[in-house]
Design a protein around this motif. Structure first.
Motif, mmCIF file in Angstrom:
data_model
loop_
_atom_site.group_PDB
_atom_site.id
_atom_site.type_symbol
_atom_site.label_atom_id
_atom_site.label_comp_id
_atom_site.label_asym_id
_atom_site.label_seq_id
_atom_site.Cartn_x
_atom_site.Cartn_y
_atom_site.Cartn_z
ATOM 1 N N PHE A 134 82.777 13.806 66.439
ATOM 2 C CA PHE A 134 81.909 14.950 66.147
ATOM 3 C C PHE A 134 82.390 16.205 66.894
ATOM 4 O O PHE A 134 82.354 17.317 66.359
ATOM 5 N N THR A 135 82.842 16.010 68.128
ATOM 6 C CA THR A 135 83.340 17.157 68.900
ATOM 7 C C THR A 135 84.563 17.763 68.215
ATOM 8 O O THR A 135 84.682 19.007 68.091
ATOM 9 N N LYS A 138 83.502 19.689 65.024
ATOM 10 C CA LYS A 138 82.847 20.968 65.312
ATOM 11 C C LYS A 138 83.847 22.001 65.826
ATOM 12 O O LYS A 138 83.630 23.204 65.691
ATOM 13 N N ALA A 144 84.026 22.899 60.226
ATOM 14 C CA ALA A 144 82.821 23.207 60.995
ATOM 15 C C ALA A 144 81.584 23.403 60.121
ATOM 16 O O ALA A 144 80.456 23.396 60.619
ATOM 17 N N HIS A 145 81.778 23.537 58.782
ATOM 18 C CA HIS A 145 80.615 23.693 57.894
ATOM 19 C C HIS A 145 79.921 22.355 57.638
ATOM 20 O O HIS A 145 78.820 22.324 57.090
ATOM 21 N N THR A 147 77.725 19.164 58.206
ATOM 22 C CA THR A 147 76.679 18.693 59.108
ATOM 23 C C THR A 147 76.972 17.241 59.473
ATOM 24 O O THR A 147 77.460 16.470 58.641
ATOM 25 N N VAL A 167 76.280 17.210 69.860
ATOM 26 C CA VAL A 167 77.234 17.406 68.755
ATOM 27 C C VAL A 167 76.728 16.769 67.452
ATOM 28 O O VAL A 167 77.483 16.606 66.503
ATOM 29 N N THR A 168 75.437 16.413 67.423
ATOM 30 C CA THR A 168 74.852 15.756 66.247
ATOM 31 C C THR A 168 73.813 16.675 65.616
ATOM 32 O O THR A 168 73.001 17.282 66.320
ATOM 33 N N ASP A 169 73.837 16.758 64.273
ATOM 34 C CA ASP A 169 72.866 17.626 63.589
ATOM 35 C C ASP A 169 71.600 16.888 63.185
ATOM 36 O O ASP A 169 70.545 17.518 63.058
#
Ligand code: SF4
Ligand code: SF4
Length: 289
Positions: A134-135, A138, A144-145, A147, A167-169
């Motif tokens: 995830f890092t 992002k 980066a778009h 989710t 780093v989680t949506d």
């Protein structure tokens, strides 16, 4: 930090049932629950290289190489005979994928995607890999778009969530049962961590959806639905609640003979939950016969 590698049971380049929009879905191998109703039981175990699956493979895609069982995707006809033959609910077709392998797959599909969902097995068993992945996403301008969501049983202490949530949506969280004894019988584990996770995630604004599998004679009782309602209200009346209906597809063991959950029962429970003031109750997207 992880070594940047995870055991991947399967991936889907496109799904509309694993979170919002079109999503890439990564299914990681291994679970800390042993649900009797699991519809992907071959994602639970870790391969011991016993070799039992080699004999049932009709295409020679599985071979012993020293002490290891090796899968060759070339001749594999995806018959899944190996999955049924495995005594430990493992999958000899698991592939080890690096963070960069996943980034590469995402880049190929990014124009069609709204996001990535990491599922399992239990995704949070691979917490270091999740954080690294995830890092990296992002930090990548072309990705980066997307989710980034986790599909979890919630059996993770607060310290784990505190590491991965930055780093989680969003998280889709399964609550398997409210009665502690029933939860142990259905999953082999206690439900205290899952319930604590629901509260922590809601407080952090990261609980995308609470999921509840209705099983006839088990989790469809008025007591279970009442407890579900109470938790959802505690988390907030706009908690998104998804009711799923138990079906036989993929299930192994005694639960394969249990009655499937009738549509009328799920709709009745949804009515009760909506009447209590819960705004977003979602029914199964597909009803099997
Ligand atoms: S799914 Fe399993 S048993 Fe079937 S061909 Fe592939 S490796 Fe062999
Ligand atoms: S996948 Fe299962 S049957 Fe095949 S070698 Fe591994 S443990 Fe044995």
């Amino acid at each position: 930090m992880s070594d940047g590698v995870a055991a991947v049971s399967k991936f889907l380049t496109w799904s509309v049932v694993d979170g919002p929009g079109n999503r890439f879905v990564l299914f990681l191998q291994g679970c800390n629950y042993h649900c009797v109703t699991c519809h992907n039981p071959h994602t639970i175990g870790v391969c011991s290289d016993c070799g039992a699956c080699v004999a049932v493979c009709p295409s020679g895609a599985l071979k012993k190489s020293g002490r290891k069982v090796v899968h060759d995707p070339g001749p594999c006809i995806s018959c899944d005979s190996c999955l049924s033959a495995c005594p430990t609910r493992a999958n000899p077709m698991v592939r080890r994928m690096t963070v960069n392998d996943v980034l590469e797959l995402l880049r190929r599909n990014a124009p069609f995607l709204n996001g990535l969902t990491v599922s399992g097995g239990e995704a949070t068993l691979h917490l270091d890999f999740l954080i690294d992945l995830f890092t990296a996403i992002k930090a990548a301008p072309d990705l980066a778009h997307l989710t980034l969501f986790i599909d979890s049983n919630g059996n993770l202490p607060a310290e784990g969530w505190q590491r991965v949530l930055p780093v989680t949506d969003g998280v889709m969280l399964d609550i398997k049962a409210f009665d502690p004894e029933r939860h142990r019988r259905l999953t082999g584990a206690d439900n205290d961590l899952s319930l604590a996770s629901a509260r922590l995630l809601a407080e952090a604004g990261k609980l995308y959806e609470l999921r509840f599998l209705m099983i006839p004679g088990e989790t469809d009782s008025p007591e279970e639905i009442s407890a579900l309602s109470a938790l959802a209200h505690e988390l907030g009346p706009h908690t998104r609640l998804r009711l799923n209906a138990f079906q036989h597809h993929g299930v192994r063991g005694p639960a394969a003979t249990w009655a499937p959950m009738p549509r009328a029962g799920v709709e009745a429970a949804a009515g009760v939950l909506q009447a209590s003031g819960l705004a977003e109750v979602v029914l199964p997207s597909v009803w099997l016969p």
